[in-house]
Design a protein around this motif. Structure first.
Motif, mmCIF file in Angstrom:
data_model
loop_
_atom_site.group_PDB
_atom_site.id
_atom_site.type_symbol
_atom_site.label_atom_id
_atom_site.label_comp_id
_atom_site.label_asym_id
_atom_site.label_seq_id
_atom_site.Cartn_x
_atom_site.Cartn_y
_atom_site.Cartn_z
ATOM 1 N N ILE A 109 -7.584 -2.028 -6.798
ATOM 2 C CA ILE A 109 -7.993 -2.392 -5.431
ATOM 3 C C ILE A 109 -7.454 -1.382 -4.429
ATOM 4 C CG2 ILE A 109 -7.760 -4.134 -3.609
ATOM 5 C CD1 ILE A 109 -7.697 -6.247 -5.845
ATOM 6 N N TYR A 110 -6.157 -1.066 -4.554
ATOM 7 C CA TYR A 110 -5.569 -0.088 -3.624
ATOM 8 C C TYR A 110 -6.151 1.309 -3.855
ATOM 9 C CZ TYR A 110 -2.154 -3.252 -1.571
ATOM 10 O OH TYR A 110 -1.560 -4.279 -0.861
ATOM 11 N N GLY A 115 -9.740 5.628 -1.839
ATOM 12 C CA GLY A 115 -10.974 6.400 -1.871
ATOM 13 C C GLY A 115 -11.769 6.255 -0.593
ATOM 14 N N ALA A 116 -11.825 5.016 -0.060
ATOM 15 C CA ALA A 116 -12.542 4.768 1.194
ATOM 16 C C ALA A 116 -11.841 5.444 2.371
ATOM 17 C CB ALA A 116 -12.651 3.262 1.431
ATOM 18 N N GLY A 131 0.817 -1.209 0.000
ATOM 19 C CA GLY A 131 0.000 0.000 0.000
ATOM 20 C C GLY A 131 0.850 1.259 0.000
ATOM 21 N N LEU A 132 1.918 1.236 0.824
ATOM 22 C CA LEU A 132 2.832 2.384 0.855
ATOM 23 C C LEU A 132 3.549 2.546 -0.479
ATOM 24 C CD1 LEU A 132 4.342 2.015 4.441
ATOM 25 C CD2 LEU A 132 2.831 3.854 3.620
ATOM 26 N N GLN A 133 3.925 1.418 -1.064
ATOM 27 C CA GLN A 133 4.564 1.477 -2.381
ATOM 28 C C GLN A 133 3.599 2.051 -3.424
ATOM 29 O OE1 GLN A 133 5.718 -2.636 -2.859
ATOM 30 N NE2 GLN A 133 7.845 -2.213 -2.245
ATOM 31 N N PHE A 134 2.336 1.635 -3.324
ATOM 32 C CA PHE A 134 1.311 2.139 -4.247
ATOM 33 C C PHE A 134 1.156 3.655 -4.110
ATOM 34 C CE2 PHE A 134 -3.158 3.404 -4.832
ATOM 35 C CZ PHE A 134 -3.344 3.061 -6.161
ATOM 36 N N LEU A 135 1.130 4.132 -2.860
ATOM 37 C CA LEU A 135 0.936 5.562 -2.619
ATOM 38 C C LEU A 135 2.144 6.393 -3.035
ATOM 39 C CD1 LEU A 135 -0.813 5.564 0.890
ATOM 40 C CD2 LEU A 135 -1.839 6.183 -1.306
#
Length: 331
Positions: free
Chosen positions: A64-65, A70-71, A22-26
């Protein structure tokens, strides 16, 4: 007990891996190279469908991420519809921020001074903002004219020439409203007071300004052209303005012929005394001002010198000499 610990460890590991990803995605965009994409988010599109579109276009690495993002930010229902210019070097949070703020693409349209409504319609159609015929129907909409308190057959003359920025799918009525509102700002209180002093209506001012705009593109001549027409109007002389005849013609190939000067249109100032029924183009601020502030001269005639300027004369004898010098020599 060992099974419980194994289960807890597995869950912790999954969560940790998910958090890292998730951190990598952000923090990491799909690419360091900026590959630009134009996407369109339809009215009523769901957050999930937008996520899928972004992933399909290579603008995010995981739908998905992006849904989780968004949530987490509470923006699942805050994305604005429209056309966006995005690129693959944008981080997900930056991309989401643009979609939430509605930073949609705008298309620039430059409306030159003296353009007719028909010419403006073609410019807007070329920019893919509206169809020319749809725009013309709006220009002739009596309801819209009544909204602005404008009389006549159309809003010709009141579509102020300027540089505009419009997003895709802007309703034609809104485009016209924007242009007329710009006209109202340009035709300010100082011009209205001057018109009252000259006992001219707004429509008369705009009509005269539209002719001046078509007669010369040279700023220093506007006041002189205005003076010629004011002097002729006072003397009940026909304006004999070629642009009014061109406006009345259904087809114009660039040359005015003798037979054209006899057409029965009320816009033909070779046949009818006074101003035509309405504007023949959409004038800028300088021509509006020139219509109200003619030069203090007693000229009654002018003829093109074939260099963008004109020769002005006080009487027919002087005018004929100028015609011989500049026009018949050319022929």
């Amino acid at each position: 007990m060992i099974k419980v610990w194994i289960t807890l460890f597995s869950l912790t590991l999954v969560i940790a891996i998910g958090a890292v990803r998730g951190l990598q995605f952000l923090n990491h965009p799909p690419s360091l190279a900026e590959t630009h994409k134009v996407i369109e988010i339809a009215e009523g599109a769901t957050y999930n469908s937008v996520s899928e579109l972004l992933e399909r276009e290579g603008l995010i690495t995981s739908r998905i991420y992006f849904r989780l993002l968004g949530a987490w930010t509470g923006n699942e229902k805050n994305i604005k519809p429209g056309e966006y210019g995005l690129h693959t070097a944008m981080r997900p949070m930056e991309l989401l921020d643009l979609l939430v703020r509605g930073k949609i693409l705008h298309y620039q349209v430059v409306i030159p001074e003296g353009s007719t409504a028909r010419q403006i319609a073609k410019l807007l159609e070329a920019a893919k903002l509206t169809e020319a015929e749809v725009f013309m129907k709006v220009v002739e909409d009596p309801t819209l004219m009544s909204e602005f308190g404008i009389e006549g057959e159309s809003l010709e003359g009141y579509l102020f020439p300027d540089t505009y920025q419009f997003p895709k799918r802007t309703p034609p009525h809104e485009i016209v409203r924007r242009m007329v509102t710009q006209f109202q700002a340009a035709y300010d209180e100082s011009l209205r007071r001057r018109a009252d002093q000259l006992r001219m209506t707004q429509r008369e001012v705009v009509t005269l300004a539209s002719i001046i705009e078509k007669e010369t593109g040279h700023p220093s001549e506007r006041g002189l052209i205005s003076a010629v027409f004011h002097n002729r109007l006072k003397k009940k002389m026909r304006l004999q303005s070629d642009p009014t005849v061109i406006f009345a013609l259904t087809e114009f190939d660039g040359n005015i012929r003798k037979r054209d000067l006899g057409i029965p249109s009320p816009y033909n100032t070779y046949r009818f005394i006074g101003l035509p029924p309405g504007p023949i183009s959409n004038p800028g601020r300088e021509s509006l001002s020139a219509a109200l502030y003619p030069a203090d001269v007693d000229y009654l005639y002018f003829v093109s010198k074939n260099d963008g300027t004109h020769s002005f004369s006080k009487n027919l004898r002087e005018h004929n000499r100028a015609v011989n010098k500049y026009q018949r020599k050319k022929a």
